[in-house]
Structure formats: structure tokens, C-alpha cells
Write an enzyme that holds these catalytic residues in place. Structure first.
Site, short mmCIF file in Angstrom:
data_model
loop_
_atom_site.label_atom_id
_atom_site.label_comp_id
_atom_site.label_asym_id
_atom_site.label_seq_id
_atom_site.Cartn_x
_atom_site.Cartn_y
_atom_site.Cartn_z
N ARG A 83 0.85 -1.20 0.00
CA ARG A 83 0.00 0.00 0.00
C ARG A 83 0.88 1.25 0.00
NH1 ARG A 83 -1.61 1.66 4.66
NH2 ARG A 83 -2.41 -0.33 5.43
N TYR A 136 -16.71 17.63 -15.04
CA TYR A 136 -17.09 16.21 -15.21
C TYR A 136 -18.12 15.86 -14.12
CZ TYR A 136 -16.73 11.22 -14.36
OH TYR A 136 -17.03 9.91 -14.12
N ASP A 208 -7.37 19.26 -13.92
CA ASP A 208 -7.70 17.92 -14.40
C ASP A 208 -7.33 17.89 -15.88
OD1 ASP A 208 -8.91 15.67 -15.48
OD2 ASP A 208 -10.62 15.74 -14.14
N LYS A 233 -8.33 7.06 -19.25
CA LYS A 233 -8.65 7.65 -20.55
C LYS A 233 -7.42 7.61 -21.46
CE LYS A 233 -12.58 8.08 -18.61
NZ LYS A 233 -12.54 8.63 -17.30
C1 LIG Z 1 -12.37 14.70 -16.84
C2 LIG Z 1 -12.50 13.52 -15.92
N1 LIG Z 1 -11.95 13.56 -14.71
C3 LIG Z 1 -12.06 12.53 -13.84
C4 LIG Z 1 -12.75 11.39 -14.18
C5 LIG Z 1 -12.88 10.26 -13.18
O1 LIG Z 1 -12.00 9.23 -13.48
P1 LIG Z 1 -12.27 7.65 -13.19
O2 LIG Z 1 -13.47 7.26 -13.98
O3 LIG Z 1 -11.01 7.00 -13.62
O4 LIG Z 1 -12.50 7.53 -11.73
C6 LIG Z 1 -13.32 11.29 -15.45
C7 LIG Z 1 -14.07 10.07 -15.85
O5 LIG Z 1 -14.74 10.04 -16.85
C8 LIG Z 1 -13.20 12.40 -16.34
O6 LIG Z 1 -13.76 12.36 -17.57
#
Ligand SMILES: Cc1ncc(COP(=O)(O)O)c(C=O)c1O
Length: 414
Positions: A83, A136, A208, A233
Site C-alpha cells: 500500500r 465532469y 484535471d 482515458k
Molecule cells: C475529466 C475527468 N476527470 C475525472 C474522471 C474520473 O475518473 P475515473 O473514472 O477514472 O474515476 C473522469 C471520468 O470520466 C473524467 O472524464
């Protein structure tokens, strides 16, 4: 945003040199001059020296929870419990730090685990955050349903309007949360200008960077303090693993995030870290093809009679086009558009697509289509983050673009 049919369509050439500088890098890629290496080299080598035991070129999957200690408290290179530290995860973390030009990277079980751990490192109950008014949906849910009851207040602001962000800041603001391009409306925020607002507010600027990937945009070099990724992604790139990452500019903040990561435990497992690391090696070549295909598709949609608007930062009349050109290498693989005949037409187009897979997520090699209002952003219905019902979002993959155009042609045919 380009409206049909009158406006002229055009795509600017890529912005020169954007995102190429990685000066000051020291981690990973031991024995080589990582500071002078370019993105595509770092993606393949940073943090990925041949295995010291066998010389294996690919970092092995260290499927172990614990490590032999040579004597009580005598650890081998700090390895005690997975961990806290695992060699496969560390290889990914070093690679991601190198690609974003950060001091330290930390890999998580998902993007949301990364966001939650980061926010509870940066904030305490009573603090305030500014978030995008088209964040998001999962990020919005984290703020509104999990962190707000915990005691973190927030204000949603239009990030493309720097003054409205400045006005949303309070004396308790600890975080300005940025997405650029945004999901699914593809708005653009000026990272350098928002870094100035964050500096005045003594708040952390968190970007992000999921939609752009570090190949297209490197926020730390533009003044951000922290970058967050859903590595699920573009970084993973093959729709076969869920993961997240935090990359920080300041090593001391890196220590604090690592402390929280270890305390809360939302780490990336070694198998997931290995898959993500395999994906990241080809990030640059994949992104160039994603961008090329997306540019062709945006141009096609601009000329389509059933499409009322195309949202793509590469279009010269997108309101964020100039800012995107300044801070991005190219304009990305995501394209959204609106149907003149409304929500039912948007849903029909999604259902008719054959090559474009109807599904959530984005950033994989295969093209995806979705209806944000009923799928990824359904939880934002009735909130300030609700998206238009006539909107369709494409994650443009790396297939042959002629096949993708043919599929859109039949899906939009009424
Ligand atoms: C811009 C963005 N940030 C964060 C996330 C969250 O990521 P995760 O689905 O890997 O938890 C997503 C998921 O679609 C996203 O599109």
C-alpha cells in the site's frame, strides 16, 4: 462553437512547441540525461530502467503485498508493504511525473480516488473550492454529495471567464479546480491566467488534464500546482484499465499527498499500474492520430445540415480557440455537437452509430459515441451543470477516419 450553415470552418495549424519543455526533470530514467529528453522518449523510458535482478526490459508486475526485511526495520530500498510502495506502481508514478514535468507522481485506483485523496490533502472542513460550471459529472458529485457534507463548500464558476473565477473566490478558498478542455462542452480555461488568480487567493490551482493528456498540455509549466488524471482515458489508452494520478510540482506537497494516499489506501494495484504503463508508452503517437481524426470529423460536422453547432477548440470560431492554441500542442480527440432537431434526434444518432461504440468513457483507441444528458452527465440533471439534451459527444479513436466519417454519415441520415 461553430454554427451551421453560415460560418466558415477552419483549423489552425498546431501551436508551436507547446508542452515540449520538461526542464528540471531528474526522476526516473536513471543513468540517462532525462532532463534533456523529449516527451516520446520519456514515455518509453522514464521510471522504466531494465529490472535490476534480471534485466527485463519491461518493469515486472510485482504481485506482492509485503517484502522480506534483512533485519528488523532494515528495509530494501524502503519496501515494506505494497500500500505504501510497490515497484510496478513506482515505475508508473515516475513516468507520469516526468511526462507532466512534476516533482512527484502518485498512482491511484481511479481518477475519483485521486481527486478525493488530493482534495482531503489540500482542504479541511470549513474550506471552500471554486469548481468549473461544466465539470465532469463525477467530480461535481464528489464536491456536492461527498465533500460538501464533510464540510467543504464550493462555488461553480465559468472558467473561461477569469473575472467570474476571481469573484467566486472567498477568503476560505483553498482550491481552484480547472478542467480544460471541459467535459462535455469542450470549453477552454486559460491556465496561466487562472494561476494568477490562484496566486492572489493563496489557493492551489489544480488542473484535471484528462482530456488533453500531458502530450497536448502541461499545466505545471503554466503555473498550476497540481495535475490530476483519470488515467483510464488517454494515458491508459486502450479502455482496459481504470486508474487515476496526481502529479505535483512541490515535493513537500507530494509527501503530504503520499501520506494521505497511504492512509486512505486508494492505490493502483500492480497489474493496473503495469497495464497503464504499457499504454502510456504510445501516448504521443496515439494523440497525434486522435487529433488528426477529430479535426477531420469536426470539419465534416460543421458542414452537416442536421448539426446546429460543433464544439471543438480547433475550430477558429470556438471562443477558446486562441487560448487553446497558446497552451495546447493540438486540440484533442473529443468532439461534441448539437442536433438541430433536438434531443430525440441526438438519441437516435447515438443509437444508429455502428462503428462508433455507444458507451461512456473516452480516450481509448476505439471511437465512442454517447448522449451526455442521459449517460455520463445524467447525475447533473436539474443542477447548474445540466447539459443540453440535443448534445452528442464523440471520443474519436484512431481507426481510419474515412470509416468513421461513413459511420457518422449513416447515423445522422434521417
Ligand atoms: C475529466 C475527468 N476527470 C475525472 C474522471 C474520473 O475518473 P475515473 O473514472 O477514472 O474515476 C473522469 C471520468 O470520466 C473524467 O472524464
Amino acid at each position: 462553437m461553430t454554427t451551421n450553415p453560415s460560418s466558415r470552418v477552419g483549423l489552425l495549424a498546431r501551436a508551436p512547441g507547446c508542452g515540449a519543455s520538461l526542464s528540471g526533470m531528474t526522476h526516473g530514467n536513471r543513468g540517462k540525461d532525462a532532463a534533456s529528453q523529449k516527451f516520446d522518449t520519456l514515455a518509453i523510458h522514464a521510471g522504466q530502467e531494465p529490472d535490476p535482478l534480471t534485466g527485463a526490459v519491461v518493469p515486472p508486475i510485482y504481485a506482492t503485498s509485503t517484502y522480506h526485511q534483512d533485519a528488523v526495520g532494515e528495509l530494501r530500498d524502503g519496501y515494506e508493504y505494497s500500500r505504501t510502495k510497490n515497484p510496478t506502481r513506482l515505475a508508473l508514478e515516475e513516468c507520469l511525473a516526468a511526462l507532466e514535468g512534476g516533482a512527484r507522481g502518485l498512482a491511484f485506483a481511479s481518477g475519483m480516488a485521486a481527486e478525493d485523496t488530493l482534495l482531503r490533502t489540500l482542504c479541511k472542513p470549513g474550506d471552500h473550492a471554486v469548481i468549473p460550471n461544466d465539470a465532469y459529472g463525477g467530480t461535481y458529485r464528489l464536491f456536492s454529495k461527498v465533500l460538501e457534507p464533510w464540510g467543504l463548500s464550493w462555488t461553480a464558476a465559468k472558467l473561461s471567464d477569469v473575472d467570474s473565477v476571481r469573484q467566486a473566490v472567498t477568503e476560505d478558498t483553498k482550491v481552484i479546480w480547472v478542467e480544460t478542455p471541459t467535459n462535455p462542452l469542450l470549453g477552454i480555461a486559460d491556465i496561466a491566467a487562472l494561476a494568477e488568480v490562484a496566486r492572489e487567493a493563496r489557493a492551489a490551482l489544480v488542473v484535471d488534464n484528462t482530456f488533453a493528456s500531458p502530450y497536448l498540455q502541461q499545466p505545471l509549466g503554466l503555473g498550476a500546482h497540481v495535475v490530476v488524471h483519470s488515467t483510464t482515458k488517454y494515458i491508459g489508452g486502450h479502455s482496459d484499465v481504470v486508474g487515476g494520478a496526481v502529479i505535483v510540482k512541490d515535493p513537500e506537497l507530494g509527501e503530504r499527498v503520499a501520506f494521505h494516499q497511504n492512509s486512505v489506501g486508494g492505490i493502483a494495484g500492480p497489474f493496473d499500474a503495469w497495464l497503464t504503463l504499457r499504454g502510456v508508452k504510445t501516448l504521443g503517437v496515439r494523440m497525434d492520430r486522435h487529433c488528426y481524426n477529430a479535426e477531420r470529423i469536426a470539419e465534416y460536422l460543421c458542414g452537416h445540415p442536421r448539426v446546429s453547432a460543433v464544439l471543438y477548440p480547433g475550430l477558429v470560431d470556438h471562443p477558446g480557440h486562441d487560448v487553446a492554441g497558446k497552451q495546447m500542442r493540438r486540440y484533442g480527440g473529443m468532439v461534441s455537437f448539437r442536433l438541430a432537431d433536438g434531443e430525440a434526434a441526438a438519441v437516435r444518432a447515438c443509437n444508429r452509430a455502428k462503428l462508433f461504440v455507444l458507451g461512456e468513457s473516452l480516450g481509448g483507441v476505439e471511437s465512442l459515441i454517447e448522449h451526455p444528458g442521459r449517460m455520463t452527465h445524467a447525475s447533473a440533471a436539474g443542477s447548474p451543470l445540466e447539459v443540453p439534451g440535443d448534445l452528442v459527444r464523440l471520443s474519436v479513436g484512431i481507426e481510419d477516419v474515412d470509416d468513421l466519417l461513413a459511420d457518422l454519415e449513416q447515423a445522422l441520415h434521417e
